[in-house]
Scaffold this motif. Structure first.
Motif, PDB file in Angstrom:
ATOM      1  N   CYS A 176      72.379  58.782  42.621  1.00  0.00           N
ATOM      2  CA  CYS A 176      71.878  60.108  42.985  1.00  0.00           C
ATOM      3  C   CYS A 176      71.422  60.117  44.434  1.00  0.00           C
ATOM      4  O   CYS A 176      70.551  59.341  44.833  1.00  0.00           O
ATOM      5  CB  CYS A 176      70.724  60.494  42.058  1.00  0.00           C
TER       6      CYS A 176
ATOM      7  N   PHE B 179      69.695  62.251  46.015  1.00  0.00           N
ATOM      8  CA  PHE B 179      68.359  62.785  46.294  1.00  0.00           C
ATOM      9  C   PHE B 179      67.380  61.651  46.627  1.00  0.00           C
ATOM     10  O   PHE B 179      66.359  61.861  47.243  1.00  0.00           O
ATOM     11  CB  PHE B 179      67.852  63.639  45.132  1.00  0.00           C
ATOM     12  N   ASP B 180      67.705  60.478  46.162  1.00  0.00           N
ATOM     13  CA  ASP B 180      67.021  59.254  46.597  1.00  0.00           C
ATOM     14  C   ASP B 180      65.495  59.290  46.430  1.00  0.00           C
ATOM     15  O   ASP B 180      64.753  58.893  47.330  1.00  0.00           O
ATOM     16  CB  ASP B 180      67.385  58.967  48.070  1.00  0.00           C
ATOM     17  N   CYS B 181      65.026  59.749  45.301  1.00  0.00           N
ATOM     18  CA  CYS B 181      63.578  59.738  45.051  1.00  0.00           C
ATOM     19  C   CYS B 181      63.121  58.275  44.970  1.00  0.00           C
ATOM     20  O   CYS B 181      63.741  57.478  44.258  1.00  0.00           O
ATOM     21  CB  CYS B 181      63.255  60.447  43.743  1.00  0.00           C
TER      22      CYS B 181
ATOM     23  N   TYR C 297      60.717  56.894  43.569  1.00  0.00           N
ATOM     24  CA  TYR C 297      60.224  56.449  42.258  1.00  0.00           C
ATOM     25  C   TYR C 297      61.317  56.456  41.198  1.00  0.00           C
ATOM     26  O   TYR C 297      61.068  56.166  40.043  1.00  0.00           O
ATOM     27  CB  TYR C 297      59.087  57.380  41.783  1.00  0.00           C
ATOM     28  N   CYS C 298      62.543  56.838  41.566  1.00  0.00           N
ATOM     29  CA  CYS C 298      63.570  57.092  40.545  1.00  0.00           C
ATOM     30  C   CYS C 298      63.840  55.857  39.701  1.00  0.00           C
ATOM     31  O   CYS C 298      64.139  54.785  40.223  1.00  0.00           O
ATOM     32  CB  CYS C 298      64.864  57.545  41.200  1.00  0.00           C
TER      33      CYS C 298
ATOM     34  N   ALA D 233      70.363  60.945  34.310  1.00  0.00           N
ATOM     35  CA  ALA D 233      70.372  59.753  35.167  1.00  0.00           C
ATOM     36  C   ALA D 233      71.056  59.984  36.520  1.00  0.00           C
ATOM     37  O   ALA D 233      71.338  59.035  37.243  1.00  0.00           O
ATOM     38  CB  ALA D 233      71.052  58.591  34.439  1.00  0.00           C
ATOM     39  N   SER D 234      71.335  61.244  36.841  1.00  0.00           N
ATOM     40  CA  SER D 234      71.935  61.584  38.126  1.00  0.00           C
ATOM     41  C   SER D 234      71.909  63.108  38.214  1.00  0.00           C
ATOM     42  O   SER D 234      72.332  63.772  37.269  1.00  0.00           O
ATOM     43  CB  SER D 234      73.395  61.087  38.158  1.00  0.00           C
ATOM     44  N   ASP D 235      71.421  63.653  39.306  1.00  0.00           N
ATOM     45  CA  ASP D 235      71.288  65.115  39.342  1.00  0.00           C
ATOM     46  C   ASP D 235      72.674  65.781  39.346  1.00  0.00           C
ATOM     47  O   ASP D 235      73.533  65.435  40.170  1.00  0.00           O
ATOM     48  CB  ASP D 235      70.490  65.555  40.575  1.00  0.00           C
TER      49      ASP D 235
ATOM     50  N   LYS E 137      66.809  69.000  39.963  1.00  0.00           N
ATOM     51  CA  LYS E 137      65.810  69.328  40.977  1.00  0.00           C
ATOM     52  C   LYS E 137      66.385  70.358  41.951  1.00  0.00           C
ATOM     53  O   LYS E 137      65.779  70.635  42.977  1.00  0.00           O
ATOM     54  CB  LYS E 137      65.462  68.073  41.793  1.00  0.00           C
TER      55      LYS E 137
HETATM   56  S1  SF4 Z   1      68.149  61.167  39.279  1.00  0.00           S
HETATM   57 FE1  SF4 Z   1      66.366  62.531  39.513  1.00  0.00          FE
HETATM   58  S2  SF4 Z   1      64.664  61.182  40.051  1.00  0.00           S
HETATM   59 FE2  SF4 Z   1      66.576  60.028  40.397  1.00  0.00          FE
HETATM   60  S3  SF4 Z   1      67.034  60.315  42.584  1.00  0.00           S
HETATM   61 FE3  SF4 Z   1      68.114  61.900  41.412  1.00  0.00          FE
HETATM   62  S4  SF4 Z   1      66.763  63.660  41.394  1.00  0.00           S
HETATM   63 FE4  SF4 Z   1      65.548  61.892  41.987  1.00  0.00          FE
END
Ligand code: SF4
Length: 315
Positions: free
Chosen positions: A48, A50-52, A54-55, A100-102, A133
């Protein structure tokens, strides 16, 4: 819209994704319905962007290599075949996408893989639960409305919910400045909130996956109250809360990535945060904070949700 395989390949390259074909796509639920209520879950993308920090996919079994992003190019062919077979057998099911992946990363703007899946779900009258998100989901309101109108819920959900489209927006914070630190590439929380309104107005069931709640940053009494009040202002149908989990021990794993951000941007909370995740079993860190913290935090969210009359279940 994309017409040729060549176009797809160009788009995949443009967004620095790789292509892969998979043998299976659906994960079947075992046991009773859990948090997301699904019968089947799946992800069209792997990794993903978005690279959070805490993911949980960083360091867990869901993404061994978190620097590489993949498109499962045959995902919709498999989904079409499998939903067709299930519909033929009269099997009713709820499909959850995005665990598990946006499903609405930037690449989806041009690749339309998630949109194609929604057309398949609509064709075979299957309800969907989308976890995201991104406000890009609003692009697909037209198809989602058709699904909401035409789909058939599994029997055991019929008495619990009316809507056949459920959208869970993920938040670790409602504040854009905090999100910029921990979710650098994801659409801002304020954009997500605006999308909640649009999706609610369109008639869908819309709630919050409030996870992870960030220790000492978004878990204080004051911030929790402000946050839940904002969710109430947007008239969400539910809040599903969860504490932070930190996996793995390498530099690409969320334990390392998250603590590094805390050290840089919230040095005053670094030692306390580290301490929360210090327990080890057989020399390995536990992924969860201590039970006392976990229990107390969820109790606080539950009490506040009750006060604002918001469910902590999806229905
Ligand atoms: S799967 Fe969700 S928490 Fe993980 S990086 Fe993507 S948006 Fe963020």
């Amino acid at each position: 819209m994309i017409n040729t395989l060549n176009d797809k390949t160009k788009i995949i390259k443009k967004y620095h994704f790789k292509e892969k074909t998979v043998k299976t796509i659906l994960n079947k639920r075992h046991g009773p319905r859990q948090l997301f209520m699904e019968d089947y879950s799946f992800n069209i993308y792997n990794g993903c962007t978005f690279d959070c920090s805490y993911c949980y996919i960083n360091g867990s079994k869901y993404a061994e290599d978190t620097k590489t992003y993949y498109v499962k190019t045959n995902a919709n062919d498999l989904l079409h075949q499998q939903l067709k077979n299930k519909a033929k057998k009269g099997e009713r099911a709820l499909f959850t996408i995005g665990s598990a992946s946006d499903p609405y990363m930037e690449i989806e703007k041009e690749l339309f893989m998630t949109r194609e899946f929604l057309k398949i779900a609509n064709k075979f009258h299957y309800p969907v639960h989308i976890v995201t998100k991104s406000d890009l989901i609003c692009r697909d309101i037209d198809i989602l409305q058709k699904i909401n109108k035409n789909s058939i819920l599994p029997m055991e959900l019929v008495d619990k919910i009316d809507e056949k489209v459920i959208v869970s927006f993920s938040f670790s914070t409602v504040f854009d400045d905090v999100a910029k630190i921990f979710e650098p590439n994801a659409p801002k929380p304020t954009r997500r909130l605006k999308s909640i309104k649009k999706l609610k107005d369109a008639g869908f069931r819309v709630g919050i996956t409030f996870m992870p709640i960030l220790p000492f940053i978004t878990d204080t009494d004051k911030v929790l109250r402000e946050t839940i009040k904002i969710f109430k202002d947007y008239n969400v149908d539910y809040i599903l809360p969860s504490t932070l989990t930190l996996y793995g021990e390498s530099e690409n794993d969320c334990r390392y990535k998250y603590l590094k951000k805390v050290k840089k941007f919230y040095p005053e909370y670094y030692d306390e945060t580290k301490k929360l995740f210090e327990s080890k079993v057989k020399g390995k860190y536990l992924d969860y904070p201590n039970k006392h913290y976990h229990y107390n935090l969820l109790k606080k969210v539950k009490n506040l949700s009750k006060e604002y009359n918001i469910s902590n279940l999806l229905y």
